[in-house]
Design an enzyme around this catalytic site. Structure first.
Site, PDB file in Angstrom:
ATOM      1  N   ASP A   1       0.875  -1.173   0.000  1.00  0.00           N
ATOM      2  CA  ASP A   1       0.000   0.000   0.000  1.00  0.00           C
ATOM      3  C   ASP A   1       0.913   1.224   0.000  1.00  0.00           C
ATOM      4  O   ASP A   1       2.107   1.128   0.297  1.00  0.00           O
ATOM      5  CB  ASP A   1      -0.944  -0.014   1.207  1.00  0.00           C
ATOM      6  CG  ASP A   1      -2.121   0.951   0.998  1.00  0.00           C
ATOM      7  OD1 ASP A   1      -2.074   1.767   0.056  1.00  0.00           O
ATOM      8  OD2 ASP A   1      -3.082   0.902   1.795  1.00  0.00           O
TER       9      ASP A   1
HETATM   10  C1  BGC Z   1      -5.048   3.364   0.293  1.00  0.00           C
HETATM   11  C2  BGC Z   1      -5.164   2.376  -0.848  1.00  0.00           C
HETATM   12  C3  BGC Z   1      -5.031   3.094  -2.167  1.00  0.00           C
HETATM   13  C4  BGC Z   1      -3.700   3.828  -2.189  1.00  0.00           C
HETATM   14  C5  BGC Z   1      -3.431   4.566  -3.475  1.00  0.00           C
HETATM   15  C6  BGC Z   1      -3.812   4.231   0.174  1.00  0.00           C
HETATM   16  O1  BGC Z   1      -3.845   5.274   1.089  1.00  0.00           O
HETATM   17  O2  BGC Z   1      -5.019   2.672   1.520  1.00  0.00           O
HETATM   18  O3  BGC Z   1      -6.385   1.690  -0.784  1.00  0.00           O
HETATM   19  O4  BGC Z   1      -5.135   2.204  -3.233  1.00  0.00           O
HETATM   20  O5  BGC Z   1      -3.690   4.758  -1.119  1.00  0.00           O
HETATM   21  O6  BGC Z   1      -4.234   5.675  -3.590  1.00  0.00           O
END
Ligand code: BGC
Length: 736
Positions: free
Chosen positions: A268
């Protein structure tokens, strides 16, 4: 028969050859890459922005969440990754020029899709969604999100499917298959147990291996086995002291060796702390990518603490993804997906996942003589299509409930918001009050005024009900929410409650379809609505305990403390708890009303003794006056076995939705039961075991509305699957 198997062999051989040639290309490319290039590829392209030479890549799809590093020398394009679960999240306006726009369809949120219990419909949504991914120039969509809704306050529940892994896994698999049928990738996320948003990047969770495997991993296992997503995104949290992205057993032993996952694992955004540990664990791609990560990995390679084999293995995964991608194939994307056609699918899915919770005196559908409606509550006018954060889509419009009702021919006078309640009760034929809630990543919901109603909302419900009931007129509440709220204290005041969730950009039209009776509601709860928050099994352990002394900076500059959550309820999450310990919920898992009624009959098992397999069939008949669909839910109640392992009262093992059945029409549904459906995870044996004894198979219209049941025996214990002994520290203090 012979011909068929020959064809099958040829197809298998063909895909084997393709895979081989893919592997050959990958080997060949790796042999040509410099060490720097390999490491550059392992971390996302974020820092490319600072190199300045790749504006064509960084500007390719504005608003996309990230991209991989482009290796021009080897003709390897950058891959574009975009959020998120309810549609393609990109910037709708580029360079302040609104003569051409890039809006994407706002589909209903995940919780609503799960409430359809209809995998064929979710596949259709996925197919339309995947088309937009491809036509907007994106290679991998960072969806679906499929964490278990452990607690109703989690700020991201709207992005997740259910409290149950069988629903979550099967709905996710359907969406992945639909999206990937377009030749673009998905990323099932967040692997695993991303169940608290408060301090999410430093959070430690204590979870037993049994609860992890039976509840939190199970849905991912189903999705991997049924859909082979191109990628998996791991979560921010630690489990038993180790960041999920740094855990070899999660990302390699379980995901790849046990489940056969073939794709790529990415972190993530900014997740975890140690890039070298992440690379070793099998987190192939570190997103969004920083120079520090590059430096640390290079240093570890130089000093011998990281082997080049690890890097080559991870690079191979990234190359595998690149070779499949539309960008590599130079796909000419149109930037003009058919938003009109997709809006129809969004509307259909929305109406199929809404749940009729209450319908006293057949308040719904609205009778033909009801034409003038008082419409109250801000969300009636500013209807919430989806939650906030990366799960929010920039959609071209949102049809409010006000507009949807007008589109369906109802008269709504704008005085609803200003006129006195008594005046409305005299003029209008019925009242609709909408309660709205919104939340998103980074924080969880409070109990007061969010899980419970605000005082002003209580007052409106009371006043409106008193005034309208005094005139013999009905009051309907619409819940435009992303997660459960308290209903028990006010529901007696109103005649009907429609749980509309956050239904995407066609919200108002889909709600009007249900209220008018154009669509007969067939959604069912994929979560439990408790009577009160403190009834939740995790209420005492959410969002956990902080350790302010160990405070340190989290990603993106936000302050975050170390926090710990103990999953003391173990496997007793949601209905597994309510039904086993006989705690009365407000609305049970699997519940939902219809404008018609269904009878269940003729449950037949293929055998009364289980050997390798069993089939169960049951007939469902529409015994009411209007056409409708029923969700048929199969639960199994398992014996404790010799070791006395605690088991839930019952667990969902399969489900199906009937066709649209006309009054009097029947359909026979068949289910298949394998040893997997009977097994529990026994930690002391590192194995999934189906205990010897008598099992009860229950067919219900909800988890507590069991209509048919039958028993069968398992004559002797079945070791269904031996798992690896994973490194799973029991004593958390050792790690801190
Ligand atoms: C979130 C993810 C997301 C990623 C990219 C993160 O803060 O937890 O679900 O895909 O950001 O935007």
């Amino acid at each position: 028969m012979k011909k068929l198997s020959l064809v099958a062999i040829l197809i298998l051989f063909g895909s084997f050859l393709l895979a081989q040639s893919g592997n050959q290309i990958i080997k060949h490319v790796i042999a040509k890459m410099t060490l720097q290039e390999k490491v550059r590829l392992l971390i996302g392209g974020n820092d490319v922005k600072f190199e300045g030479a790749y504006t064509d890549v960084t500007n390719k799809v504005p608003g996309a969440a990230g991209f991989t590093y482009p290796l021009r020398r080897l003709n390897l394009p950058s891959l574009i990754l975009s959020d998120g679960p309810a549609g393609v999240r990109i910037e709708p306006i580029r360079n302040h020029d609104s003569s051409k726009t890039y809006y994407a369809t706002g589909f209903p949120v995940a919780t609503l899709l799960a409430s359809t219990w209809d995998t064929a419909l979710v596949y259709k949504v996925g197919d339309a969604f995947g088309n937009e991914v491809k036509e907007f120039g994106v290679d991998v969509i960072l969806a679906p999100a499929m964490n278990i809704q452990r607690n109703p306050l989690d700020g991201r529940n709207f992005e997740y499917y259910s409290e149950d892994p069988v629903i979550a896994g099967n709905i996710a698999a359907a969406l992945v298959n639909g999206i990937q049928s377009n030749g673009v990738g998905t990323s099932i996320k967040h692997f695993v147990a991303n169940n608290v948003e408060t301090d999410r990047t430093t959070l430690n969770e204590i979870i037993s291996e049994r609860a992890l495997r039976e509840i939190y991993l199970k849905g991912f296992e189903i999705a991997v086995k049924k859909a082979q997503p191109w990628t998996v995104m791991n979560s921010y949290n630690k489990i038993n002291g180790i960041y999920t992205s740094e855990n070899y057993d999660l990302n390699t032993t379980i995901l790849r060796k046990e489940w056969g996952f073939k794709g790529l694992v990415m972190t993530d955004w900014g997740g975890g702390r140690h890039p070298v540990a992440q690379a070793k664990a099998g987190s192939d791609l570190l997103m969004p990518g920083t120079q520090n990560q590059f430096d640390e990995i290079m240093a570890a390679l130089r000093n011998g603490s990281l082997s080049i084999d690890v890097i080559d293995n991870n690079v191979a995964k990234i190359l595998g993804l690149i070779l499949k991608s539309p960008s590599y194939k130079h796909y000419k994307y149109s930037e003009e997906p058919d938003l009109k056609a997709h809006a129809k699918i969004s509307r259909l899915a929305a109406s199929e996942g809404m749940i009729l919770l209450k319908n006293e005196g057949n308040a719904l559908p609205l009778q033909n003589n009801i034409r003038k409606v008082a419409l109250l509550g801000d969300a009636s006018y500013n209807t919430i299509a989806n939650g906030t954060g990366s799960g929010e889509v920039h959609k071209p419009y949102v049809v409010s409930i006000f507009e949807g009702m007008k589109n369906s021919g109802y008269m709504i006078d704008n005085q609803s918001t200003t006129a006195s309640v008594d005046a409305l009760a005299s003029k209008d034929d019925a009242a609709i009050i909408t309660i709205g809630r919104n939340a998103g990543e980074g924080s969880d919901r409070p109990v007061d005024g969010d899980f419970t109603l605000k005082d002003s909302e209580r007052e409106v419900i009371k006043k409106v009900s008193t005034a309208f009931h005094a005139k013999g007129k009905k009051v309907i509440v619409i819940l435009n929410i992303g997660g459960a709220i308290e209903v028990a204290s006010w529901r007696d005041n109103v005649d009907a409650i429609l749980l509309a969730w956050q239904p995407g950009m066609e919200a108002g039209n889909a709600i009007a379809d249900i209220l008018s009776g154009k669509v007969n509601p067939s959604g069912k709860l994929a979560i439990t609505f408790p009577m009160k928050y403190s009834d939740e099994p995790s209420a005492g352990n959410f969002p956990g305990t902080t350790f302010p002394k160990q405070a340190r900076a989290a990603i993106f500059g936000s302050n975050s403390t170390n926090r710990e959550v103990d999953y003391k309820e173990g496997i007793f999450v949601g209905y597994r708890y309510f039904n086993t310990f006989k705690v009365q919920p407000a609305y049970p898992f699997g519940f939902g009303l219809s404008y018609t009624h269904f009878n269940f009959s003729d449950l037949k098992l293929s055998d009364s003794s289980f050997h390798h397999h069993l089939t169960a069939s049951v007939t469902v008949k529409n015994s009411g006056d209007v056409a409708g669909k029923e969700v048929v839910q199969l639960y199994i109640s398992a014996p404790k076995g010799e070791e006395g392992l605690e088991k839930p009262e019952e667990e969902l093992k399969a489900f199906a939705k009937t066709n649209l059945l006309k009054p009097g029409e029947s359909q026979t549904i068949q289910f298949s039961i394998t040893p997997n459906e009977l097994a529990s995870f026994v930690e002391s044996h590192n194995a999934w075991i189906a205990d010897k004894g008598v099992y009860t198979l229950r067919i219900g219209a909800s988890s507590v509305d069991i209509r048919q049941q039958a028993s069968f025996a398992v004559p002797s214990e079945i070791i269904v699957e031996k798992t690896h002994a994973i490194h799973y520290p029991k004593n958390i203090q050792d790690l801190q």
